[in-house]
Write a protein that holds these residues in place. Structure first.
Motif, PDB file in Angstrom:
ATOM      1  N   ARG A  16       0.831  -1.207   0.000  1.00 58.28           N
ATOM      2  CA  ARG A  16       0.000   0.000   0.000  1.00 58.28           C
ATOM      3  C   ARG A  16       0.866   1.259   0.000  1.00 58.28           C
ATOM      4  O   ARG A  16       0.556   2.252  -0.650  1.00 58.28           O
ATOM      5  CB  ARG A  16      -0.920  -0.018   1.214  1.00 58.28           C
ATOM      6  N   ASN A  17       1.990   1.233   0.774  1.00 59.18           N
ATOM      7  CA  ASN A  17       2.877   2.392   0.835  1.00 59.18           C
ATOM      8  C   ASN A  17       3.610   2.614  -0.483  1.00 59.18           C
ATOM      9  O   ASN A  17       3.891   3.738  -0.876  1.00 59.18           O
ATOM     10  CB  ASN A  17       3.897   2.233   1.966  1.00 59.18           C
ATOM     11  N   LEU A  18       3.972   1.483  -1.143  1.00 61.75           N
ATOM     12  CA  LEU A  18       4.638   1.614  -2.437  1.00 61.75           C
ATOM     13  C   LEU A  18       3.693   2.217  -3.474  1.00 61.75           C
ATOM     14  O   LEU A  18       4.063   3.112  -4.222  1.00 61.75           O
ATOM     15  CB  LEU A  18       5.125   0.245  -2.916  1.00 61.75           C
ATOM     16  N   HIS A  19       2.465   1.705  -3.506  1.00 66.26           N
ATOM     17  CA  HIS A  19       1.488   2.220  -4.462  1.00 66.26           C
ATOM     18  C   HIS A  19       0.079   1.884  -3.976  1.00 66.26           C
ATOM     19  O   HIS A  19      -0.199   0.716  -3.687  1.00 66.26           O
ATOM     20  CB  HIS A  19       1.715   1.590  -5.850  1.00 66.26           C
ATOM     21  N   PRO A  20      -0.778   2.899  -3.835  1.00 65.85           N
ATOM     22  CA  PRO A  20      -2.169   2.610  -3.441  1.00 65.85           C
ATOM     23  C   PRO A  20      -2.865   1.810  -4.550  1.00 65.85           C
ATOM     24  O   PRO A  20      -3.174   2.356  -5.613  1.00 65.85           O
ATOM     25  CB  PRO A  20      -2.780   4.006  -3.281  1.00 65.85           C
ATOM     26  N   ILE A  21      -3.079   0.522  -4.290  1.00 63.69           N
ATOM     27  CA  ILE A  21      -3.479  -0.423  -5.337  1.00 63.69           C
ATOM     28  C   ILE A  21      -4.774  -0.006  -6.032  1.00 63.69           C
ATOM     29  O   ILE A  21      -4.918  -0.112  -7.237  1.00 63.69           O
ATOM     30  CB  ILE A  21      -3.615  -1.847  -4.731  1.00 63.69           C
ATOM     31  N   MET A  22      -5.729   0.515  -5.290  1.00 67.28           N
ATOM     32  CA  MET A  22      -7.025   0.872  -5.864  1.00 67.28           C
ATOM     33  C   MET A  22      -7.069   2.319  -6.344  1.00 67.28           C
ATOM     34  O   MET A  22      -8.126   2.823  -6.718  1.00 67.28           O
ATOM     35  CB  MET A  22      -8.120   0.645  -4.801  1.00 67.28           C
ATOM     36  N   PHE A  23      -5.908   3.002  -6.341  1.00 68.80           N
ATOM     37  CA  PHE A  23      -5.902   4.436  -6.650  1.00 68.80           C
ATOM     38  C   PHE A  23      -6.517   4.710  -8.023  1.00 68.80           C
ATOM     39  O   PHE A  23      -7.340   5.625  -8.181  1.00 68.80           O
ATOM     40  CB  PHE A  23      -4.465   4.986  -6.591  1.00 68.80           C
ATOM     41  N   ASP A  24      -6.109   3.928  -9.030  1.00 65.56           N
ATOM     42  CA  ASP A  24      -6.590   4.167 -10.393  1.00 65.56           C
ATOM     43  C   ASP A  24      -8.105   3.995 -10.503  1.00 65.56           C
ATOM     44  O   ASP A  24      -8.743   4.600 -11.371  1.00 65.56           O
ATOM     45  CB  ASP A  24      -5.902   3.218 -11.371  1.00 65.56           C
ATOM     46  N   SER A  30      -8.878   7.864  -1.998  1.00 64.06           N
ATOM     47  CA  SER A  30      -7.546   7.433  -1.564  1.00 64.06           C
ATOM     48  C   SER A  30      -7.068   8.259  -0.378  1.00 64.06           C
ATOM     49  O   SER A  30      -6.466   7.732   0.564  1.00 64.06           O
ATOM     50  CB  SER A  30      -6.544   7.556  -2.721  1.00 64.06           C
ATOM     51  N   ILE A  31      -7.325   9.582  -0.425  1.00 61.16           N
ATOM     52  CA  ILE A  31      -6.941  10.449   0.705  1.00 61.16           C
ATOM     53  C   ILE A  31      -7.727  10.061   1.949  1.00 61.16           C
ATOM     54  O   ILE A  31      -7.187   9.984   3.058  1.00 61.16           O
ATOM     55  CB  ILE A  31      -7.164  11.936   0.365  1.00 61.16           C
TER      56      ILE A  31
END
Length: 633
Positions: free
Chosen positions: A496-504, A511-512
């Motif tokens: 999650r810290n590397l990349h918010p998986i559901m961000f897209d 996400s915030i």
């Protein structure tokens, strides 16, 4: 932001300005012991660092201690070669400032040039080189070499712009004000003086704000603007009311105030201020400021008793000033001599001093008419031969008309060349800045792609493999299952810290909100979010906004000792406004940004710049506010 590296107690103590001002003798004694210890240990890097700290402090206070000067010279000869060149620029800087104060501008120039020959490799070295170019420009200005002053100032502007140093940019604008003043461009001189004051005020730099006002008064004084008198009075009153402690500012501002009082024939009040300044000037022990004080003192003596003023010291100083190319100071001294001559009705010498003053003015770059020479010439010739006045006036008027026309033509040509060169350099700087911005944006995007790939691998591969391993156990072992669950959870957090998986899929707002929810649940910390956003940015730019908020929130949790924070994202018209606010202990923004451990803050500033925004950081004991404004394209 990375955790600050702990320094030893002595170095921390020597950094504090109050320890120097409270007991200078003790301060220098502790420094000498610390420095000698580092030299004996052959720890030359730490010896250099502490020399840098103390040398900067002494220069700031115009304290050119002979013992410290010997230490600097000794380090320069014996140990400097053991330390990287970019870590020893303080040697050249200290010696350059020392020789400037002693009036040897040529040596001062050479030491500043040594610094400008280096190539920066980090924030601090870039700052040191920018500062050296600024100081070099100021020395060239005093020598009347305005073309070189302009070139050095432009280089300083480029370097300060690269690191976004507002304080440095304010100093550059002050130099531009001096340069335009010298070449007779009153409008641009005043514009740049105002830009300098505005820059210093924006970062609450009280000392340089007053120095900016002092510089603006100098511009008014040089171009004979009537606004000089009220500006002196208002600056003097504001400085007194502020109770700000600075010997240098007091000398500079009070010196001009005395001139106002002398102009108003308030001799008693002028004498009181001069008496108050005398011990301060002696304590500061600066040749530069002592000369200014002496010039003002003589002006008082001329007003008080023209026949008994100590004018000889001023006369003797001028040849030395001219030899050292200190033309600005020489111009001041000729003004004092001219006032003395006029006061004594000695128009012959008054004329001579005005002519010398005009030559000095030309040396400073000022192409001006000779109106004052005509005026003094007329008075002098009236005393000698009244019958020749008409003929002489006609002859001089014709000559002055020719001179004025030639001067105007030359000035126009000179300014055209200066403007062309300046615009070409600005164009080049803009292109370099755009290229750097594109490169940074591409770098951040590639970094995010790599983060996304690694996060996906962790989530889809390693996490699933662990779930499969858990299911293979024939015996249900609670300890084993709990351990595997813990590992899976850690991997999910890392992912999650590397990349918010559901961000897209869920976008910036959700996400915030998830980020805020996790921060509260994990850290027992109250965070609120007020988001009014209509998805007007690209996905890549939204991700940069998310990273900015993530970095700011991480800093608050690690360092602010805050109990609450608030995140605001507001979209209005063509602006997206972001604010991250906490009620923590705060920090010194300028000092932290100039330090070597401010990666997190620079990360916020750089990411904001890449997406067309500008970050502003304000902090005090009541907390910190980071604001970012992004213009929609």
């Amino acid at each position: 932001m990375e955790a600050p590296i702990k320094e030893d107690a002595t170095k921390v103590w020597l950094r504090k300005n109050e320890n120097y001002t409270n007991n200078r003798k003790k301060y220098l004694s502790i420094f000498n012991n610390y420095y000698d210890t580092k030299i004996k240990e052959e720890n030359f890097l730490d010896a250099a660092k502490i020399l840098d700290v103390v040398g900067t402090k002494l220069s700031y206070h115009y304290d050119y201690d002979s013992a410290f000067l010997n230490t600097i010279n000794n380090f320069n000869k014996k140990y400097r070669h053991n330390v990287p060149a970019l870590k020893t620029t303080f040697v050249d800087s200290y010696l350059a400032n020392y020789y400037y104060d002693k009036g040897d501008f040529k040596k001062s120039c050479n030491y500043f040039k040594n610094i400008t020959l280096l190539e920066p490799n980090d924030y601090k070295s870039c700052y040191e080189i920018a500062r050296a170019y600024y100081e070099l420009s100021y020395v060239y200005f005093g020598m009347g070499k305005q073309n070189l002053s302009l070139e050095a100032n432009q280089k300083s502007l480029e370097y300060f712009n690269k690191i976004g140093d507002i304080d440095g940019l304010g100093s550059v604008y002050s130099n531009y004000a001096n340069i335009y003043k010298a070449i007779g461009d009153k409008k641009r001189a005043i514009e740049n003086a105002d830009k300098a004051i505005k820059a210093f005020k924006s970062i609450d730099n009280i000392y340089d704000t007053y120095m900016g006002l002092y510089n603006k008064i100098s511009v008014y004084d040089y171009v004979q603007d009537s606004r000089k008198t009220p500006l002196i009075d208002s600056t003097y009153q504001a400085f007194k009311a502020s109770k700000y402690e600075s010997d240098i500012l007091k000398i500079a501002i009070y010196d001009f105030k005395v001139e106002n009082l002398l102009r108003e024939n308030k001799l008693i009040e002028a004498k009181e201020i001069l008496d108050e300044l005398k011990p301060i000037v002696e304590k500061v022990d600066s040749d530069n400021w002592m000369q200014d004080y002496k010039a003002t003192l003589v002006q008082y003596e001329i007003k008080n008793n023209p026949n008994h003023s100590n004018i000889e010291a001023i006369k003797k100083a001028i040849p030395i000033l001219k030899d050292n190319e200190q033309y600005e100071k020489a111009d001041l001294f000729y003004s004092v001599l001219k006032k003395h001559a006029i006061q004594n009705n000695d128009f012959k010498n008054a004329l001579k001093y005005e002519e010398e003053k005009q030559i000095i003015g030309d040396s400073l770059g000022n192409i001006a008419t000779r109106g004052k020479i005509v005026e003094l010439e007329t008075i002098y010739q009236t005393e000698k031969k009244e019958q020749e006045i008409a003929l002489q006036k006609t002859t001089i008027l014709n000559k002055n008309t020719t001179i004025a026309l030639l001067a105007s033509l030359f000035l126009g040509l000179f300014l055209t060349v200066v403007i062309y060169i300046t615009r070409q350099k600005q164009k080049k700087l803009r292109l370099e800045k755009q290229n750097a911005q594109v490169y940074t944006k591409q770098l951040l995007e590639k970094t995010e792609e790599e983060r996304k790939r690694i996060a996906s691998d962790l989530h889809d591969s390693v996490s699933h493999e662990l779930l499969g391993l858990k299911n293979l156990f024939e015996e249900k072992n609670d300890i084993t299952n709990n351990k595997i669950d813990s590992i899976i959870n850690d991997i999910r957090i890392i992912s999650r810290n590397l990349h918010p998986i559901m961000f897209d899929k869920i976008g910036l707002k959700s996400s915030i909100e998830q980020l805020v929810e996790r921060a509260q649940s994990v850290n027992d910390f109250m965070v609120t979010a007020d988001i009014d956003y209509n998805n007007s940015l690209s996905t890549n730019d939204e991700l940069q906004v998310y990273r900015i908020i993530q970095e700011a929130l991480s800093n608050i949790i690690k360092y602010a000792n805050a109990v609450a924070a608030k995140i605001t994202v507001l979209e209005k018209n063509n602006i997206i406004y972001i604010e991250i606010k906490d009620n923590g202990i705060g920090f010194n923004v300028s000092e932290t940004l100039n330090g070597s451990n401010a990666f997190g803050l620079h990360n916020i500033i750089e990411r904001s710049r890449v997406i067309g925004g500008q970050a502003k950081i304000v902090s005090d004991k009541n907390g910190t506010i980071i604001t970012i404004e992004i213009k929609k394209t």
